[in-house]
Scaffold this active site. Sequence first.
Site, PDB file in Angstrom:
ATOM      1  N   GLY B  32       0.542  -1.113  -0.115  1.00  0.00           N
ATOM      2  CA  GLY B  32       0.013   0.009  -0.047  1.00  0.00           C
ATOM      3  C   GLY B  32       0.877   1.301  -0.016  1.00  0.00           C
ATOM      4  O   GLY B  32       2.124   1.152  -0.012  1.00  0.00           O
ATOM      5  N   ASP B 152     -13.445   1.955   9.959  1.00  0.00           N
ATOM      6  CA  ASP B 152     -12.966   1.440   8.493  1.00  0.00           C
ATOM      7  C   ASP B 152     -13.343   0.069   8.517  1.00  0.00           C
ATOM      8  O   ASP B 152     -12.583  -0.670   7.785  1.00  0.00           O
ATOM      9  CB  ASP B 152     -11.657   1.822   8.280  1.00  0.00           C
ATOM     10  CG  ASP B 152     -11.185   1.759   6.557  1.00  0.00           C
ATOM     11  OD1 ASP B 152     -12.341   1.918   5.904  1.00  0.00           O
ATOM     12  OD2 ASP B 152     -10.172   1.666   6.392  1.00  0.00           O
TER      13      ASP B 152
END
Lengths: 253, 464
Positions: B32, B152
């Site tokens: 990421g 999240d």
Amino acid sequence: MSANFWTSSHYKHLLDQEDVDMVNPLDKEKGITLEDFKLIKMHMSNYILKLAQQVKVRQRVVATAVAYMRRVYTRKSMAEYDPRLVAPTCLYLASKAEESTVQARLLVFYIKKLYADDKYRYEIKDILEMEMKILEALNYYLVVYHPYRSLSPFLQDAGLNDLNMTQLTWGLVNDTYKMDLILVHPPHLIALACIYIASVLREKDTTVWFEELRVDMNVVKNISMEILDFYESNRMFTDERINAALQKLSLRP
Amino acid sequence: MGDGGAGTGSNRSSNKPEWLQQYDLIGKIGEGTYGLVFLARIKSNRSKSIAIKKFKQSKDGDGVSPTAIREIMLLREITHENVVKLVNVHINHADMSLYLAFDYAEHDLYEIIRHHRDKVNQAINQYTVKSLLWQLLNGLNYLHSNWIIHRDLKPSNILVMGEGEEHGVVKIADFGLARIYQAPLKPLSENGVVVTIWYRAPELLLGAKHYTSAVDMWAVGCIFAELLTLKPLFQGAEVKATPNPFQLDQLDKIFKVLGHPTLEKWPSLAHLPHWQQDSQHIQGHKYDNTNLYSVVHLSPKSPAYDLLSKMLEYDPRKRITAAQALEHEYFKIEPQPGRNALIPCQPGETFVNYPTRPVDTTTDFEGTTNMQPPQPVSSGAAVSGGMPGHVSNRSVPRPMNVVNMQRIPHQAMQAYNLTSQAVMPGGMNPGGIPMQRGVPQQQQLRRKDQMGMSGYPQQKSRRI
């Protein structure tokens, strides 16, 4: 909300006063006394506060930063971890942990503004390196609970939540960070000690209220005594003495 | 942590810090914007796998990323069977990188759902859905009772343990956005964080200034529906703009399924900024009745539907809590939820063999690709050369596809290879790692073949 304090790393790692008052052998070699040790930590708490006022972060960030700094020196020597670098770096780390990140370059800018002395001068790179060393020294335990949180519910409950009492107790709590209380006592007891002192000063009768709380009043009174002792001796903490203590650190043994 | 690796960081600028030597690096399993994720095995206990998330020093010269700080901060305080376990933190002073080591989880809900949808073409069995949901709620109840909001939750952040002692156990992961809510929390958008909008609660979409734990319950509702239908429940098209654009399409998707919210059912609606301003005339959109039950193919009288609709309650104050949900009738009727969500207790039930995560064995800890083919290593053998550098093939109890050297340089080919399970960064999330779902080139290619397959859109990538 105290439910999670009792399961927190903060609670589990509360220390005895004797452990907090241990001067690291490396610092002892340089002639640092317990008095010096306390003076330097107090001075660094003030430094953190001054810097924080420049970069405009909340009191809670200051409190967390000071707690980090004090925790670091229960494990590391000032000889190896220069307080003049540790203090701003703790503020830097605390600003991230408390969700109000301050840029390192901004800190460096204000450090220069606050202190002309070269000994305080550190660059961004130094802060970033020290940040990692502090994370390690803290063993990655970063959550700190503070007395501020319980202050207003307590004041409200005691019917003392007028502006005057609120300001007085808040100021007292701020001053407790010039000592090591946050490493030794649960924060709600520190808050109660501040309320106790304030109520004595303002001649408010809180005896019944304290009795009904079912906390150990001996502990609260002992904390209060420590705070009052600190104010008593505060006058003697002159800049000369602080500088003399810091000077010892710079000496080569 | 505490003992062993943590704190013993090397001050020497060596390529092989001491702490690294306790692991055998298997390969890269994800990446990421924050850095890379690796699979490694502990040398002293080779049956134990570890996911190591490496945070790069941020380029803007601002030290350890606040995301990493907050993740460490929270995970250091919590322990629960259904929450991912942070086993170690390491710092490499030489290159100023930070490593978080987690217990490795072989699966996640994103991959499990995808496998059922694209490979086995069959719904997830009821026992598995219920067990996954129960454990997710169990972990969430623990977090909420400790005043932590995750913020999240989405399928790729819900991990499931592979074969072993904890087989089929759910682990909530990725605490980079989680918060202890002692003080009111600022909206995520104020921190410039982008998260996928499909699981976002309506109060947030309408501009609510503060988070409550109810936002997590909304996400759980969306995930529950997705487990049932294998399709995201509300697939809105995201408006990309800063800061915090109004997500009209996402709201519209919700309204279409649940019916239009009313002040009668949700009194505080009137105070939500985007509703009040109504600049895009959301008040005027009219979808009268809920047709949630037909979307999720449940009888309106079933306990499953009742629970789902309580999770998708508009008013956050009325929305069911994790603690209440755990007590719901749905979990009391057969089949009852179990600890191993992947293996049904009842005999005769078919169970699905989920694929393991693809591992790129050609990338070392520095993130550099090793163009030399990996040494064929017999199962479980120690790797010569240590790390970084040479890496071994994984030895796992069941057959798996390893993304091998022949494929890596030809990712375009691989993307067309639909039968391959090893679509490289396609969907793996060890240790709950926010990650880009594929490099741009692959994304394009995958989107194409998905159009032919199922029309399932690419999962949103996320930047930290």
